[in-house]
Design an enzyme around this catalytic site. Sequence first.
Site, PDB file in Angstrom:
ATOM      1  N   GLU A 136       2.606  -7.652   2.244  1.00 40.89           N
ATOM      2  CA  GLU A 136       2.908  -6.251   2.487  1.00 40.89           C
ATOM      3  C   GLU A 136       2.127  -5.360   1.518  1.00 40.89           C
ATOM      4  OE1 GLU A 136       6.999  -5.568   1.581  1.00 40.89           O
ATOM      5  OE2 GLU A 136       6.855  -3.391   1.753  1.00 40.89           O
ATOM      6  N   ASP A 145       8.162  -7.395  -0.197  1.00 40.58           N
ATOM      7  CA  ASP A 145       8.979  -6.994  -1.332  1.00 40.58           C
ATOM      8  C   ASP A 145      10.452  -7.319  -1.090  1.00 40.58           C
ATOM      9  OD1 ASP A 145       6.767  -6.008  -2.563  1.00 40.58           O
ATOM     10  OD2 ASP A 145       7.114  -3.917  -1.982  1.00 40.58           O
ATOM     11  N   ASP A 193      12.993  -5.599  -1.104  1.00 44.98           N
ATOM     12  CA  ASP A 193      13.787  -4.387  -0.891  1.00 44.98           C
ATOM     13  C   ASP A 193      13.960  -4.156   0.607  1.00 44.98           C
ATOM     14  OD1 ASP A 193      11.344  -3.562  -0.016  1.00 44.98           O
ATOM     15  OD2 ASP A 193      11.006  -2.078  -1.588  1.00 44.98           O
ATOM     16  N   ASP A 235      12.660  -1.976   2.703  1.00 47.93           N
ATOM     17  CA  ASP A 235      11.410  -1.844   3.456  1.00 47.93           C
ATOM     18  C   ASP A 235      10.774  -3.202   3.703  1.00 47.93           C
ATOM     19  OD1 ASP A 235      11.425   0.794   3.923  1.00 47.93           O
ATOM     20  OD2 ASP A 235       9.914   1.336   2.399  1.00 47.93           O
TER      21      ASP A 235
END
Length: 644
Positions: free
Chosen positions: A436, A509, A511, A513
Amino acid sequence: MTTTASKASKAAASTYTADNIQVLEGLEAVRRRPGMYIGSTDQRGLHHLIYEIVDNAVDEAMAGYCDKVIVTIRPDSSVEVIDNGRGIPVGKVAKTGLSAVETVLTVLHAGGKFGGGGYKVSGGLHGVGASVVNALSESMHVEVKQDGALWSQDYSRGVPQNELRKTGKVDRNDTGTTISWMPDSEMFETLDYDFDVLAQRFREMAYLTKGLMIQFIDLRDDGRERSFYFDSGIQAFVRQLNRTRTALHPDPIYVAYETEEAAVEVALQYNDSFGEVVHSFANVIKTIDGGSHVTGFRTALTRVLNDYARKAKILKDNDANLSGDDVREGLAAVISVKIGEPQFEGQTKTRLGNPEVKGIVEGAVGNALSQTLEENPGIARRIIEKSLTAARAREAARKARDLVQRKGVLEGSNLPGKLADCSETDPEKCELYIVEGDSAGGSAKAARDRRNQAVLPLRGKILNVEKARLDKMLENEQIRNIITALGTGFGEEYNAAKLRYHKIIIMTDADVDGAHIRTLLLTFFYRFMPEVIADSHLFIAQPPLYSVTRGRNTTWLFDDRAREEYFKEHSDKGVSMQRYKGLGEMNAEQLWDTTMNPANRQLLRVEVTDAELADELFNTLMGDDVAPRKKFITTHALEANLDI
Ligand code: 0RA
């Protein structure tokens, strides 16, 4: 065995004949080669015992005599199945000289078979019958309530321990059969049942037998209970399949047709997605590989929609016919047939063979569907417009595909510029990290072992492939980069032999997103390259969430649970903790040590174990209904286990 046998034969001394010897030989054969009768002696085989007995009760329900089955797993791993059917007859069966109860429970392939032809007495739908369960049980107890009396009998490893005898009185209206058994631990590798697997099967059975209540009680551990009852049967099943989608018409189209030979039930409802979900069954058994009933259904669907579209002038004289693929886009359907002697074919016996079924289903669906379209021109138009859009999109996708291929030829290479490839050329040794963002991509490129690890960075969010059309999807550069990097093509043209990396590792990641991008990628693979998942090539990298440093020692912690455990065991004196929200926060060395070095890293393998469940999951995640999607992502985003 011989001693018990002679004890049992005393009870029926006058009728002890060649038949009884055959019975014992039969049970002996089952115990010698249990796998031949129930497939295996692992958990699946153990579950099979339950299905055999519940199938008998479902038969009774199909014949219209039973509306409730209660399945209980007891704490000691014995199982009890209660039904409120007619009760297995207690009278003598001429052919065996035994009561019907004892015949059903000791004679191989009895049950249904001596009840005469016709689909209604199909008996022991998995084909082997209750006697096999009895033979493989340390003990079995049967109770029958019939004509105001309660009858009971006990068995051990299939051998009767006493006569079928009256043991009580009951209300005349109170009828049914209770069978309980303790699986023989000498025969099975495990006595551990999987609640979810069984519950899923009972749910399916309840859908396919409308009006039947199946109550499932698990008394092991903390205890669990589920009840399944569907007044509208497979229509409810189809509504469930479409639950997270937008239906094109309010009610499923329902077909029910019965002949001497077969009963056919079909429910279908279109939605505005681009996928096709069709579940087919023969005698309540799932036919994953379809067969003659599915062929008959498809033929009718294509024919009727084309005929209607021509007649209503939606298709013009020089328009081509709608293809089968076109008319099945956005289709959710359940096909259920019940026949006297189903022939299951193929290696896994999951395809219905019976050739006569094709015509019966085709006729039934053809008639009912054309009538529905005539009576509901609005619905007809919506379905046909949908098929027409599918036809146009397919044409556009073909052009786009040609374009992608031509472009590749012109550029001299199919490989995207952003790909940092590895030097190794043996796909089995090669890994592709899909990363990403450009900055994390940069770290990964610096960190990797360039001999066998390739890195493809993705810029920002890729599009939502569940909602996007095939042709739109191909316009997206990120998606094109993945397809060209893998080298296989996609969809129907997927070629496994061309896969350039046998490990494809999604690295995002830790998180929300990151979870979203990961979901988009999983959806892409699930929809367009399912083979990548099925062949175990798809993985998810596990970057750490925290590092704790004490003096010169750094420990990496991969989730909150690990952090809690760390601080339970260590004091927090002189410790500094850092939280890593993004891959970009780690330097190349850290990224290598924690996430990319095959010697240390943890990878999750992506699996789709239950296609129906996965399909529903992806729809929840990516479908039209935003609320359930949000809920799922926020509650599961940081969960480590993504095996689905
Ligand atoms: C009618 C006839 C027969 C059996 C049954 C009903 C019956 C069997 C079972 C097994 C569990 N629950 C049941 N309830 C009813 C005799 C065999 C036949 O002809 O099918």
